[in-house]
Design a protein around this motif. Structure first.
Motif, PDB file in Angstrom:
ATOM      1  N   SER A  63       0.829  -1.207   0.000  1.00 20.07           N
ATOM      2  CA  SER A  63       0.000   0.000   0.000  1.00 20.07           C
ATOM      3  C   SER A  63       0.864   1.257   0.000  1.00 20.07           C
ATOM      4  O   SER A  63       1.860   1.328   0.704  1.00 20.07           O
ATOM      5  CB  SER A  63      -0.887  -0.029   1.245  1.00 20.07           C
ATOM      6  N   CYS A  67       2.660   2.412  -2.541  1.00 21.53           N
ATOM      7  CA  CYS A  67       3.888   2.361  -3.329  1.00 21.53           C
ATOM      8  C   CYS A  67       3.724   3.037  -4.687  1.00 21.53           C
ATOM      9  O   CYS A  67       4.672   3.106  -5.455  1.00 21.53           O
ATOM     10  CB  CYS A  67       4.354   0.918  -3.519  1.00 21.53           C
ATOM     11  N   GLY A  68       2.541   3.538  -4.984  1.00 15.90           N
ATOM     12  CA  GLY A  68       2.380   4.293  -6.220  1.00 15.90           C
ATOM     13  C   GLY A  68       1.694   3.554  -7.341  1.00 15.90           C
ATOM     14  O   GLY A  68       1.784   3.965  -8.500  1.00 15.90           O
ATOM     15  N   GLU A 119      -7.628  -1.830  -8.553  1.00 12.74           N
ATOM     16  CA  GLU A 119      -8.190  -2.670  -7.493  1.00 12.74           C
ATOM     17  C   GLU A 119      -9.709  -2.787  -7.614  1.00 12.74           C
ATOM     18  O   GLU A 119     -10.433  -2.460  -6.685  1.00 12.74           O
ATOM     19  CB  GLU A 119      -7.839  -2.094  -6.116  1.00 12.74           C
TER      20      GLU A 119
HETATM   21  N1  LIG Z   1      -3.290  13.508  -4.234  1.00 15.36           N
HETATM   22  C1  LIG Z   1      -2.114  13.253  -3.614  1.00 15.36           C
HETATM   23  N2  LIG Z   1      -1.371  14.256  -3.113  1.00 15.36           N
HETATM   24  C2  LIG Z   1      -0.188  14.006  -2.512  1.00 15.36           C
HETATM   25  N3  LIG Z   1       0.332  12.795  -2.362  1.00 15.36           N
HETATM   26  C3  LIG Z   1      -0.356  11.748  -2.835  1.00 15.36           C
HETATM   27  C4  LIG Z   1      -1.622  11.919  -3.491  1.00 15.36           C
HETATM   28  N4  LIG Z   1      -2.080  10.699  -3.854  1.00 15.36           N
HETATM   29  C5  LIG Z   1      -1.156   9.823  -3.445  1.00 15.36           C
HETATM   30  N5  LIG Z   1      -0.117  10.435  -2.855  1.00 15.36           N
HETATM   31  C6  LIG Z   1       1.091   9.792  -2.312  1.00 15.36           C
HETATM   32  O1  LIG Z   1       1.692   9.079  -3.361  1.00 15.36           O
HETATM   33  C7  LIG Z   1       2.112   7.797  -2.909  1.00 15.36           C
HETATM   34  C8  LIG Z   1       1.517   6.720  -3.797  1.00 15.36           C
HETATM   35  O2  LIG Z   1       0.099   6.736  -3.698  1.00 15.36           O
HETATM   36  P1  LIG Z   1      -0.836   5.725  -4.480  1.00 15.36           P
HETATM   37  O3  LIG Z   1      -2.223   6.145  -4.241  1.00 15.36           O
HETATM   38  O4  LIG Z   1      -0.383   5.649  -5.886  1.00 15.36           O
HETATM   39  O5  LIG Z   1      -0.519   4.348  -3.724  1.00 15.36           O
HETATM   40  P2  LIG Z   1      -1.094   2.901  -4.039  1.00 15.36           P
HETATM   41  O6  LIG Z   1       0.053   2.049  -4.394  1.00 15.36           O
HETATM   42  O7  LIG Z   1      -2.202   2.964  -5.013  1.00 15.36           O
HETATM   43  O8  LIG Z   1      -1.623   2.468  -2.615  1.00 15.36           O
HETATM   44  P3  LIG Z   1      -2.910   1.588  -2.244  1.00 15.36           P
HETATM   45  O9  LIG Z   1      -2.549   0.176  -2.505  1.00 15.36           O
HETATM   46  O10 LIG Z   1      -3.074   1.828  -0.771  1.00 15.36           O
HETATM   47  O11 LIG Z   1      -4.049   2.076  -3.061  1.00 15.36           O
HETATM   48  C9  LIG Z   1       1.699   7.689  -1.466  1.00 15.36           C
HETATM   49  O12 LIG Z   1       2.847   7.876  -0.675  1.00 15.36           O
HETATM   50  C10 LIG Z   1       0.742   8.805  -1.240  1.00 15.36           C
HETATM   51  O13 LIG Z   1       0.954   9.361   0.019  1.00 15.36           O
END
Ligand SMILES: Nc1ncnc2c1ncn2[C@@H]1O[C@H](COP(=O)(O)OP(=O)(O)OP(=O)(O)O)[C@@H](O)[C@H]1O
Ligand SMILES: [Mg+2]
Lengths: 272, 290
Positions: free
Chosen positions: A51, A53-54, A171
């Motif tokens: 979670s 990781c982007g 997801e």
């Molecule tokens: N709108 C935003 N503004 C600032 N930072 C963000 C924003 N969206 C995400 N981030 C940051 O970017 C990083 C990656 O977020 P992302 O949503 O891509 O994660 P993810 O891999 O999809 O996680 P998950 O599995 O929980 O959905 C995280 O550290 C998050 O804090």
């Protein structure tokens, strides 16, 4: 269900050295760092990672909602710089359908807006794709009267009806209960069997990645960097109890949680 | 594994009974059930009770100068409808109201369009609404009289003021609250500019927009009647406010009541017939509001 290896003729989508950042008034967050991978025609390409990781960020960038600060993303050799109907997104949230349109109208909407198909064809296409996801009975119902899983199926149908070059799913089954989730995974696979579309699929379930994916891209914890790309095409429901499945699952587990890769089938019991 | 005594209980399986034998799984409501829960019917019942209380109190008080009975009021009401006075007054008021309301909405549309188009536009609009929304429209009447003189233009001006900010504020906050997924969904299929606003933002924000329209309407109607009361005196064809004002001068309380009744009836009609119908066909149908 037999799934022949996708034709690896040419990359449909190429991600080259992509770094993605969020700039907020107080912080600069690097979501992914110099990510490289390519998706081929007919791939069920899974992005897997812990979670935060982007993964969503990467998918948004492919969708054209965000542009990389470094590197570039191309589809069929053309640089992605804006959202477009050639890359249809299915979001993680249930509330992505337009509440003011019926199921049928929701499915029809992208086809009407993009004028990709002739007017007469759109109705037949919408009907057939609604039938494929098993919602014919609910065709004229408004989204607020559907269950979460049904809304998800409409969202998938809507994206699929447009026959995008690539289907982007963030997801899509994460918020479903285990039973619905399982049947949705199977539905997606049998749809893929019929239509052979290209799909990019984000998940953080190892099992789902192996079951649904033909290739799995493993990302490191935040900021996301590529850890591995694995071939999981042969692994599916039929061999979920096979040692290969367990070994793959263990291998991904180790990649994700940073332990030294071990010999598959080592003494300790696998935690799948 | 703990060994508890739960294992002493036998396991069982039951075949589900045929759903036909359950009886009422799903059926349309009977006529009576529908009437009893119908909102219009309930409102009507409340009205009848209020009228009864009024009539009884007025009879007990027995002072037609202070508080005429319902029967007197309704008598005057129908007399003035028959001789055309009340109809004319209402038409005059309505004409001004519709003009003012329409202009107010048009200007609100222009403002919100600028506001969604850019951050600067948003800030301009929110500053303006913060400044002018708390300002009672009636307080602008003296200024309107200086600028436009006696007559319809002054009335239209204050009505625009009372409609504009309420509608603009609600529409803008509705637009801002549109979920990110719906926005991205719209952009995904390549919607931009006016089509994006028309096909995504407006329907998605419709509950707020409708709330704004309702508040705007109530403000406009109130402002109009009040403004007519203030300076209806010298205009030749006065509206409903002027009708009330005139009757008061002649100490004809039954006519004052009949004028107030008209104001209330029109308000009720617009709220519970027109706006209800719009709601039933839109936000209620879509499940965006119950
Ligand atoms: N709108 C935003 N503004 C600032 N930072 C963000 C924003 N969206 C995400 N981030 C940051 O970017 C990083 C990656 O977020 P992302 O949503 O891509 O994660 P993810 O891999 O999809 O996680 P998950 O599995 O929980 O959905 C995280 O550290 C998050 O804090
Ligand atoms: Mg995510």
């Amino acid at each position: 269900m037999s799934m022949p290896a996708p034709s690896s003729s040419q990359a449909l989508l190429a991600v080259n050295g992509v770094t993605l950042q969020y700039k907020t008034p107080r912080h600069l967050v690097t979501a992914t760092y110099r990510v490289n991978f390519s998706v081929h025609q007919g791939d069920r390409y899974v992005i897997l990672g812990p979670s935060g990781c982007g993964k969503s960020t990467l998918l948004k960038a492919v969708g054209g909602f965000m542009s990389p600060v470094e590197g570039e993303i191309t589809i069929r050799g053309r640089k992605i710089d804006a959202p477009g109907p050639d890359r249809m997104m299915v979001f993680q949230e249930f509330e992505q359908l337009m509440p003011w349109k019926t199921v049928f109208q929701n499915v029809l909407f992208p086809m009407k807006v993009t004028k990709k198909f002739a007017r007469e064809d759109t109705i037949a296409r919408a009907n057939s794709v609604i039938e494929k996801v098993g919602l014919t009975k609910f065709k004229d119902v408004y989204p607020h009267m559907l269950s979460g899983g049904m809304k998800m199926r409409v969202a998938i149908a809507r994206a699929m009806a447009l026959e995008p070059d690539i289907l982007l799913m963030d997801e899509p089954f994460a918020a479903l209960d285990a039973l619905t989730r399982r049947s949705m995974q199977q539905e997606l696979l049998s749809l893929w069997d019929q239509l052979r579309f290209t799909v990019m699929f984000v998940t953080h379930s190892i099992e789902e990645a192996i079951l649904v994916g033909s290739r799995v891209l493993v990302l490191s914890p935040h900021p996301g960097r590529v850890r591995a790309e694995l071939d999981t095409d042969r692994l599916n429901y039929n061999n979920i109890d096979h040692v290969d499945f367990g070994a793959m699952s263990k291998r991904i587990h180790n990649l994700l949680f940073g332990e030294k890769p071990k010999q598959p089938g080592a003494k300790e019991g696998a935690t799948a | 594994m703990q060994n508890t005594n739960t294992s002493a209980r036998p396991e069982f399986e039951i075949e589900p009974v045929d759903s036909g034998s359950i009886g009422e799984v799903e059926r349309p409501l009977s006529l009576f059930e529908r009437i009893a829960t119908n909102e219009t019917v309930q409102r009507f019942a409340i009205l009848v009770v209020l009228i009864l209380v009024w009539e009884l109190y007025a009879r007990w008080l027995n002072n037609s100068l202070l508080f005429p009975t319902f029967t007197d009021t309704i008598g005057t009401f129908f007399r003035d409808i028959k001789n055309g006075v009340l109809i004319n007054r209402t038409i005059t008021s309505m004409r001004t109201l519709v003009i003012g309301y329409a202009f107010g909405l048009a200007i609100a549309a222009v403002f919100t369009t600028f506001a969604v188009a850019s951050g600067l536009g948003t800030r301009i609009l929110s500053t303006l609404t913060a400044m002018f929304n708390p300002l009672p429209a009636i307080a602008l009447l003296p200024l309107a009289l200086i600028w436009f003189g006696l007559g319809t233009p002054s009335l239209v001006f204050v009505i625009i003021h009372s409609v504009l900010w309420a509608v603009a504020l609600n529409t803008l906050s509705g637009f801002r609250a549109v979920p990110e997924t719906l926005r991205m969904g719209g952009r995904n299929v390549g919607l931009k500019g006016a089509r994006y606003v028309g096909l995504i933002l407006i329907p998605a924000a419709f509950p707020s927009i409708l709330a704004g329209l309702k508040i705007g309407w109530a403000f406009a109607w109130r402002t109009l009647v009040a403004a007519e009361l203030v300076f209806g005196v010298s205009s030749r064809s006065g509206g409903i406010g002027w009708y009330i004002f005139e009757a008061r001068n002649e100490l004809d309380t039954a006519t004052v009541f009949s004028g107030l009744l008209t104001v209330i009836l029109i308000g009720l009609f617009v709220e519970s017939v027109i706006f209800r119908a719009i709601e039933a066909r839109t936000v209620n149908l879509w499940g965006m509001q119950t």
